[in-house]
Motif scaffolding. Structure first.
Motif, mmCIF file in Angstrom:
data_model
loop_
_atom_site.group_PDB
_atom_site.id
_atom_site.type_symbol
_atom_site.label_atom_id
_atom_site.label_comp_id
_atom_site.label_asym_id
_atom_site.label_seq_id
_atom_site.Cartn_x
_atom_site.Cartn_y
_atom_site.Cartn_z
ATOM 1 N N ILE A 1 36.921 44.052 54.747
ATOM 2 C CA ILE A 1 37.073 42.537 54.838
ATOM 3 C C ILE A 1 38.679 42.497 55.499
ATOM 4 O O ILE A 1 39.297 41.294 55.439
ATOM 5 N N LYS A 2 39.223 43.363 55.958
ATOM 6 C CA LYS A 2 40.676 43.503 56.384
ATOM 7 C C LYS A 2 40.747 42.425 57.788
ATOM 8 O O LYS A 2 41.336 41.559 57.578
ATOM 9 N N ALA A 3 39.844 42.570 58.405
ATOM 10 C CA ALA A 3 39.569 41.553 59.586
ATOM 11 C C ALA A 3 38.938 40.247 59.286
ATOM 12 O O ALA A 3 39.305 39.282 60.209
ATOM 13 N N CYS A 4 38.301 40.231 58.374
ATOM 14 C CA CYS A 4 37.537 38.963 58.132
ATOM 15 C C CYS A 4 37.465 38.867 56.745
ATOM 16 O O CYS A 4 36.546 39.211 56.004
ATOM 17 N N PRO A 5 38.429 37.946 55.913
ATOM 18 C CA PRO A 5 38.202 37.712 54.576
ATOM 19 C C PRO A 5 37.053 36.888 54.351
ATOM 20 O O PRO A 5 36.240 36.394 55.113
ATOM 21 N N ILE A 6 36.633 36.861 53.076
ATOM 22 C CA ILE A 6 35.284 36.439 52.706
ATOM 23 C C ILE A 6 35.413 35.214 51.517
ATOM 24 O O ILE A 6 36.564 35.503 50.703
ATOM 25 N N VAL A 7 34.722 34.322 51.297
ATOM 26 C CA VAL A 7 34.860 33.317 50.201
ATOM 27 C C VAL A 7 33.342 33.425 49.372
ATOM 28 O O VAL A 7 32.347 33.829 49.944
ATOM 29 N N ARG A 8 33.636 33.500 47.977
ATOM 30 C CA ARG A 8 32.597 33.631 47.171
ATOM 31 C C ARG A 8 32.673 32.891 45.877
ATOM 32 O O ARG A 8 33.677 32.557 45.368
ATOM 33 N N GLN A 9 31.611 32.313 45.359
ATOM 34 C CA GLN A 9 31.665 31.589 43.894
ATOM 35 C C GLN A 9 31.898 32.700 42.874
ATOM 36 O O GLN A 9 31.099 33.749 42.904
ATOM 37 N N ALA A 10 32.597 32.312 41.875
ATOM 38 C CA ALA A 10 32.921 32.956 41.027
ATOM 39 C C ALA A 10 32.816 32.421 39.449
ATOM 40 O O ALA A 10 32.892 31.090 39.690
ATOM 41 N N ILE A 11 32.746 33.032 38.337
ATOM 42 C CA ILE A 11 32.489 32.415 37.113
ATOM 43 C C ILE A 11 33.602 32.954 36.325
ATOM 44 O O ILE A 11 33.952 34.171 36.104
ATOM 45 N N VAL A 12 34.402 32.011 35.579
ATOM 46 C CA VAL A 12 35.626 32.367 34.818
ATOM 47 C C VAL A 12 34.880 33.119 33.458
ATOM 48 O O VAL A 12 33.972 32.297 32.881
ATOM 49 N N ILE A 13 35.311 34.380 33.095
ATOM 50 C CA ILE A 13 34.631 34.926 31.955
ATOM 51 C C ILE A 13 35.667 35.239 31.004
ATOM 52 O O ILE A 13 35.359 35.554 29.776
ATOM 53 N N ASP A 14 37.036 34.915 31.101
ATOM 54 C CA ASP A 14 38.237 35.184 30.105
ATOM 55 C C ASP A 14 39.320 34.181 30.698
ATOM 56 O O ASP A 14 39.577 34.522 31.547
ATOM 57 N N MET A 15 40.021 33.664 29.637
ATOM 58 C CA MET A 15 41.064 32.914 29.983
ATOM 59 C C MET A 15 42.209 33.072 29.235
ATOM 60 O O MET A 15 42.341 33.161 28.030
ATOM 61 N N GLY A 16 43.518 33.604 30.120
ATOM 62 C CA GLY A 16 44.659 33.644 29.288
ATOM 63 C C GLY A 16 45.533 32.657 29.551
ATOM 64 O O GLY A 16 44.951 31.498 29.359
ATOM 65 N N TYR A 17 46.842 32.958 29.442
ATOM 66 C CA TYR A 17 47.397 31.619 29.900
ATOM 67 C C TYR A 17 48.347 31.905 31.011
ATOM 68 O O TYR A 17 48.872 30.871 31.868
ATOM 69 N N LYS A 18 48.674 33.079 31.413
ATOM 70 C CA LYS A 18 49.185 33.537 32.698
ATOM 71 C C LYS A 18 48.308 34.143 33.726
ATOM 72 O O LYS A 18 48.741 33.883 35.036
ATOM 73 N N SER A 19 47.302 34.356 33.303
ATOM 74 C CA SER A 19 46.100 34.881 34.291
ATOM 75 C C SER A 19 44.669 34.549 33.621
ATOM 76 O O SER A 19 44.776 34.468 32.369
ATOM 77 N N PHE A 20 43.595 34.761 34.339
ATOM 78 C CA PHE A 20 42.251 34.704 33.938
ATOM 79 C C PHE A 20 41.391 35.552 34.670
ATOM 80 O O PHE A 20 41.706 36.043 35.729
ATOM 81 N N LYS A 21 40.093 35.903 34.157
ATOM 82 C CA LYS A 21 39.300 36.816 34.712
ATOM 83 C C LYS A 21 37.922 36.084 35.233
ATOM 84 O O LYS A 21 37.711 35.426 34.571
ATOM 85 N N VAL A 22 37.714 36.626 36.285
ATOM 86 C CA VAL A 22 36.328 36.070 37.058
ATOM 87 C C VAL A 22 35.620 36.993 37.408
ATOM 88 O O VAL A 22 35.686 38.148 37.522
ATOM 89 N N MET A 23 34.282 36.639 37.385
ATOM 90 C CA MET A 23 33.169 37.559 37.755
ATOM 91 C C MET A 23 32.458 37.034 39.149
ATOM 92 O O MET A 23 32.227 35.856 39.021
ATOM 93 N N LEU A 24 32.452 38.273 39.986
ATOM 94 C CA LEU A 24 31.563 37.429 41.266
ATOM 95 C C LEU A 24 30.053 37.950 41.198
ATOM 96 O O LEU A 24 29.923 39.244 41.253
ATOM 97 N N PRO A 25 29.329 37.307 40.620
ATOM 98 C CA PRO A 25 27.800 37.780 40.388
ATOM 99 C C PRO A 25 27.351 38.625 41.542
ATOM 100 O O PRO A 25 26.586 39.559 41.204
ATOM 101 N N LYS A 26 27.224 37.786 42.628
ATOM 102 C CA LYS A 26 26.609 38.623 43.955
ATOM 103 C C LYS A 26 27.276 39.786 44.389
ATOM 104 O O LYS A 26 26.471 40.478 44.945
ATOM 105 N N MET A 27 28.418 40.064 43.822
ATOM 106 C CA MET A 27 29.144 41.322 44.422
ATOM 107 C C MET A 27 29.323 42.364 43.076
ATOM 108 O O MET A 27 29.705 43.580 43.401
ATOM 109 N N GLY A 28 28.893 41.956 41.963
ATOM 110 C CA GLY A 28 29.150 42.718 40.913
ATOM 111 C C GLY A 28 30.533 43.175 40.565
ATOM 112 O O GLY A 28 31.049 44.349 40.170
#
Length: 263
Positions: free
Chosen positions: A116-143
């Motif tokens: 993906i160096k030459a071509c970035p990609i966009v994907r829909q993600a789901i928030v699975i954990d919420m901190g206050y400085k950061s949060f964790k997401v899961m990209l279902p189609k990419m695992g």
């Protein structure tokens, strides 16, 4: 003996109740496979060879490698292990197994970053954990699970708030359950804030981080339907007509990364 667990190796307990195999109704049980695959299997083979050699009425005769005389084979004394030695061997095997898995995961991430160096990609993600400085997401189609930092969001204002709209920080982080935290993003000045909670959806852009090492993937939250998302998606579609190929410089980067992992 050594038994194989899904994640770790450890010496078996001396208690026959824990060693017993319920389905086979065996008093003692150990698991091993071909000794050319894992070192713990070599250890089990050696221990079994000694057990058979010490049995006055062995169920079968062990024969030395390359010998067709049928004479009993006596294992060398240096392959007699006490419990402490088995524990050290098991711990070292666990360490090597963990390092191998880490190298495998890192290699996959490096290869993906180069793709993906030459071509970035966009994907829909789901928030699975919420901190206050950061949060964790899961990209279902990419695992993929990824940590995203709030300060990295390129918006007019981005912060984690509670149900009352108050910013979550060090002072109230302990009293605010994660289920009551929301990522509040104001994309442009004067626009309404977008609130995203746990299991909410976000649009994530993936780019490659080549330097400083190590090579990795960066995850950026972008506004859904924005020009940045549309342009990235269009470039991805165009790149699929001619998939990117790894250059010699990219191969060198992978070799350097492999050297770092071995160290």
């Amino acid at each position: 003996s050594c038994i194989s667990l899904p994640s770790r190796y450890k010496p078996a307990d001396t208690d026959s109740r824990t060693n017993r195999h319920y389905a086979l109704n065996f008093r003692a049980y150990t698991h091993f496979t071909s000794p050319i695959r894992r070192y713990v299997d070599v250890v089990v083979h050696r221990m079994l060879a000694h057990a058979i050699a010490e049995d006055p009425n062995p169920p079968f005769t062990t024969v030395g490698a390359g010998s067709n005389t049928g004479l009993p084979f006596t294992p060398p004394e240096e392959t007699i292990y006490d419990r402490k030695t088995v524990e050290l061997i098991a711990e070292n095997c666990n360490l090597r197994k963990s390092k191998s898995k880490q190298a495998q995961d890192d290699s996959g991430r490096v290869y993906m970053a180069l793709c993906i160096k030459a071509c970035p990609i966009v994907r829909q993600a789901i928030v699975i954990d919420m901190g206050y400085k950061s949060f964790k997401v899961m990209l279902p189609k990419m695992g993929i699970d990824a940590q995203v930092y709030v300060d990295d969001i390129k918006a007019f204002k981005a912060q984690v708030v509670n149900a009352k709209g108050e910013k979550v920080d060090d002072s109230n982080e302990g009293s605010t359950p994660k289920s009551e935290r929301y990522l509040s993003i104001t994309w442009k000045q004067g626009g309404p804030p977008e609130k995203i909670g746990v299991f909410g959806g976000v649009c994530v852009k993936l780019t490659a981080k080549m330097s400083p090492p190590p090579i990795d993937i960066r995850y950026h939250v972008v506004q859904h339907g924005s020009e940045e998302e549309k342009a990235t998606a269009a470039a991805e579609v165009k790149s699929q007509e001619k998939p990117p190929s790894l250059k010699r410089s990219d191969s060198s980067s992978m070799i350097e990364m492999a050297d770092e992992l071995q160290q």
